[in-house]
Design an enzyme around this catalytic site. Structure first.
Site, mmCIF file in Angstrom:
data_model
loop_
_atom_site.group_PDB
_atom_site.id
_atom_site.type_symbol
_atom_site.label_atom_id
_atom_site.label_comp_id
_atom_site.label_asym_id
_atom_site.label_seq_id
_atom_site.Cartn_x
_atom_site.Cartn_y
_atom_site.Cartn_z
ATOM 1 N N GLU A 92 -2.478 5.769 0.758
ATOM 2 C CA GLU A 92 -2.809 4.411 1.157
ATOM 3 C C GLU A 92 -2.969 3.854 -0.414
ATOM 4 O O GLU A 92 -3.394 2.461 -0.717
ATOM 5 C CB GLU A 92 -4.286 4.344 1.734
ATOM 6 C CG GLU A 92 -4.669 3.478 2.538
ATOM 7 C CD GLU A 92 -5.582 4.118 3.426
ATOM 8 O OE1 GLU A 92 -7.073 3.272 2.916
ATOM 9 O OE2 GLU A 92 -5.877 4.724 3.939
ATOM 10 N N ASP A 93 -3.620 4.961 -1.550
ATOM 11 C CA ASP A 93 -4.016 4.569 -2.727
ATOM 12 C C ASP A 93 -3.037 3.982 -3.408
ATOM 13 O O ASP A 93 -3.231 3.394 -5.110
ATOM 14 C CB ASP A 93 -5.666 5.117 -3.310
ATOM 15 C CG ASP A 93 -7.046 5.110 -2.307
ATOM 16 O OD1 ASP A 93 -6.502 4.209 -1.286
ATOM 17 O OD2 ASP A 93 -7.336 6.112 -2.039
#
Length: 735
Positions: A92-93
């Site tokens: 996600e990051d």
């Protein structure tokens, strides 16, 4: 600037220290090669998050390590889960993809991380992104329950470290937690985590009550500890005499559960007697467990008189989440009720670590209720195109409810939530049996579909091939499976009828010389206030809209109503305006601010209350208290519609409606004394007054207009001083 100076060396030392602590927590489950896998995941997480920091200023890597530690230590998960916990934010990051994860760690790890990764993409503004994310996570539950266990560990660490977040984010996360994650922890048997999540949520959504109860608990701590010591001393003595090895100790109840009791029973803190429970954990072999538990029960009830209505036997019939224990409430030496929980070491591990421990002991208990529950979740998720919010509400309803045990005519045991009906039972057996059910025989006696079942009932279902699901069935079924199947059938039927309506409308428009196209259909749907073209077609088929109505539309000069798209852009425009700091916070009581709002009648906020704004579909912005009964649902499902709000003055010139509930001993002139305090001493207007007296007990609900919380607190304080009054509390609304 000074505060941005970072000691890299000290941080690296701390990271190594935390990593070593994680390895110690994993030790019981480590097998050959596991340590290398964990190291590989740790190195990747460290590299991926090296430039990132948490709101507190700490290195971001502290968070994945902490989540992995909770998964290992507090839930008891193994190496695969530790690897996934360390990597849960990497996709996600960072630029790392699921394919990269699969290449390095295998398919299973990639699939779990996919379940933990939030959904990306654009959404219909009327749907809930939170609900969709939660549903995605549950879809992977059918595959691997570890997704949810890691998610709970992630949520628990976020809740423990939320003090550096903005207030509105704290409220949103805390509401989501109490609405979804605490019930889920309960359903998976993680009682310690469930209690902590509830307490932490309350700490942010209702800080005043939380601090008040925490302070009271602390004040009485020494007194409570002495009571526990006096209570357990004779129990320990007899256990030793009888040769039973057991740990006996007192365990304080959570702040949230004490507050629940105060609220449900309308009693002050001083009257909550079960502030703690006594727990007895026995060391014994699996085949002797039941006998030993009842033997200890006998010892306790010989010493202290039990309350016959408060015996709970989850040893003979474990809860659906695998929980096993024997609970009894006994009269203590100082004349107060004390809850005693009796269980074995194995049962205690299942109660503390839930699913992970259940899996460990699975061989000794193959027919576990938790497996059945996960199967039910799979059934519910298998429904075609369920609305995420409907699904969430149905799913959540079945998380906390107690189970009842029902028997089929052949003696098979079926577990259902408390309050389930004969129709729920029919759907539980098979969807087709539920859909064609016309009645049932409960204990050989004919009953309607809506009949509520009781523990131990034997049920036979009667079906007919002519029967189809009806709309009113949704009013009395309570299981997520039944609701999902009924909705699905009704949608299918509605779609079929709408298709017929479409053809009828096409013919009618032709006769009125109106072109049949999407634009005109939308205009007609808006004119008749239908949310979609399908609703329009359905009502045409049902005869609600006929040629006469269509002629009125043609003759009408009225502009179309605001479309869904226009509403969506209106909402997003307003939210964008607020987010861009043009309107940083809705200021309640500010005549200059050009934003309309109303105070929500479900909680009647008054100046001094902690509040937030909620953007509704039809009624503009509504202002709620953060401790409102509906707050957690609104924030959990519609985070993007939540707006910051605050009072700008003490509002001395404006009166706000709120409710006071008064309980006391009925006496001549009591009402007169109360109204004198309210109207004459405090000059407060009474909007409504309802009073009932039953066998000498007086109960009054009074709706009053006050200026702020300070005035209300003073009023409550003075009312408590009236002779005969035992309890005065604020309540949310007239409903």
């Amino acid at each position: 600037m000074e505060e941005y100076v970072i000691d890299i060396e000290a941080e690296n030392k701390e990271i190594r220290k935390r990593y070593r602590a994680l390895l110690r927590a994993c030790k019981p489950t480590l097998q050959k090669g596991d340590k290398q896998e964990i190291r590989k995941a740790f190195d990747l997480a460290l590299e991926s998050h090296k430039e990132m920091r948490r709101k507190s200023g700490e290195p971001y890597i502290y968070h994945p390590i902490a989540v992995a530690q909770i998964a290992a230590e507090e839930i008891g998960l193994g190496t695969t889960s530790i690897v996934c916990s360390l990597l849960h934010d990497v996709v996600e990051d960072t630029s790392m993809t699921l394919r990269d994860i699969e290449d390095r760690f295998g398919k299973k790890v990639a699939r779990i991380i996919d379940g933990l990764t939030k959904i990306a993409g654009v959404f219909d503004p009327n749907s809930s992104i939170q609900a969709e994310n939660f549903r995605k996570m549950l879809l992977t539950l059918a595959d691997d329950v570890r997704v949810i266990l890691i998610k709970l560990a992630d949520r628990l660490h976020n809740m423990r470290t939320m003090e550096f977040m903005a207030r509105h984010k704290q409220l949103k996360i805390a509401s989501e937690t109490s609405y979804l994650y605490a019930p889920l922890a309960h359903r998976l048997g993680l009682y310690a985590i469930k209690s902590e999540l509830e307490d932490l949520s309350m700490k942010y959504t209702d800080p005043d009550t939380y601090k008040f109860i925490a302070k009271k608990l602390n004040e009485k701590k020494a007194e409570r500890e002495k009571f526990v010591t006096d209570f357990i001393a004779p129990v320990k003595e007899i256990l030793v005499e009888q040769g039973i090895t057991a740990d006996v100790f007192g365990r304080p109840k959570s702040i949230h559960s004490i507050w629940n009791k105060m609220r449900k029973k309308s009693i002050p803190f001083e009257e909550v007697y079960d502030l703690f429970a006594i727990r007895i954990i026995i060391d014994t072999d699996v085949d002797k467990e039941k006998t030993e538990c009842w033997k200890v029960y006998s010892i306790v009830t010989d010493l202290y008189r039990p309350n016959p209505d408060r015996l709970r036997d989850w040893v003979s019939s474990p809860k659906g989440n695998g929980y096993e224990s024997l609970h009894t409430t006994v009269m203590g030496p100082r004349g107060q009720w004390v809850e005693v929980q009796i269980r074995t070491r194995r049962m205690n591990e299942i109660a503390e670590k839930g699913f992970a421990a259940h899996w460990k002991y699975k061989e000794s208990n193959s027919d576990n209720g938790l497996d059945q529950w996960i199967q039910k979740v799979r059934d519910v998720l298998g429904n075609p195109e369920p609305n995420a919010l409907d699904f969430l509400d149905d799913f959540k309803m079945n998380l906390f409810s107690d189970e009842i045990f029902i028997f089929t005519p052949k003696g098979t045991l079926i577990q259902l939530p408390n309050g389930a009906t004969a129709l729920d039972f029919a759907f539980e057996i098979h969807s087709d049996i539920g859909a064609t059910c016309i009645g049932a025989k409960v204990n050989h006696k004919l009953v309607p579909l809506s009949h509520s079942l009781q523990n131990g009932d034997q049920v036979e279902i009667i079906t007919s091939s002519k029967q189809t699901p009806k709309e009113d069935w949704l009013n009395f079924v309570i299981t997520a499976k039944a609701k999902g199947k009924i909705r699905s059938s009704l949608k299918e039927e509605k779609r079929r009828v709408a298709e017929e309506g479409k053809e009828i409308l096409e013919r009618k428009l032709k006769s009125l010389k109106i072109t049949y196209n999407t634009d005109n259909i939308n205009k007609i749907a808006n004119y008749f206030k239908f949310p979609s073209s399908q609703e329009l077609f359905y009502n045409v088929a049902k005869g609600v809209i006929d040629i006469k109505n269509l002629r009125e539309y043609v003759a009408s000069e009225k502009l179309p109503e605001v479309t869904n798209n226009q509403f969506a852009s209106h909402i997003s425009g307003l939210v964008e305006k607020i987010n861009k700091k043009e309107v940083d916070t809705i200021l309640i009581g500010d005549d200059y601010q050009k934003i309309d709002y109303t105070l929500a009648p479900c909680c009647n906020p008054i100046p001094g209350d902690d509040i937030f704004g909620f953007l509704t579909v039809n009624d503009g912005i509504k202002i709620h208290r953060t401790s409102c009964p509906n707050a957690s649902k609104l924030m959990a499902n519609y985070g993007y519609r939540i707006l910051k709000a605050k009072w700008i003055s003490s509002q001395h010139d404006t009166a706000f409606l709120t409710g006071i509930r008064i309980i006391g001993i009925d006496d001549v002139g009591l009402v007169n004394q109360l109204t004198t305090v309210i109207s004459q001493e405090f000059k407060v207007n009474i909007r409504s007054l309802s009073i009932s007296s039953n066998d000498g007990i007086f109960e009054g609900n009074i709706m009053v207009h006050v200026n702020n919380t300070e005035q209300l607190d003073n009023l409550i304080k003075h009312l408590k001083q009236v002779t005969g009054i035992t309890s005065v509390t604020r309540y949310e609304s007239e409903n």
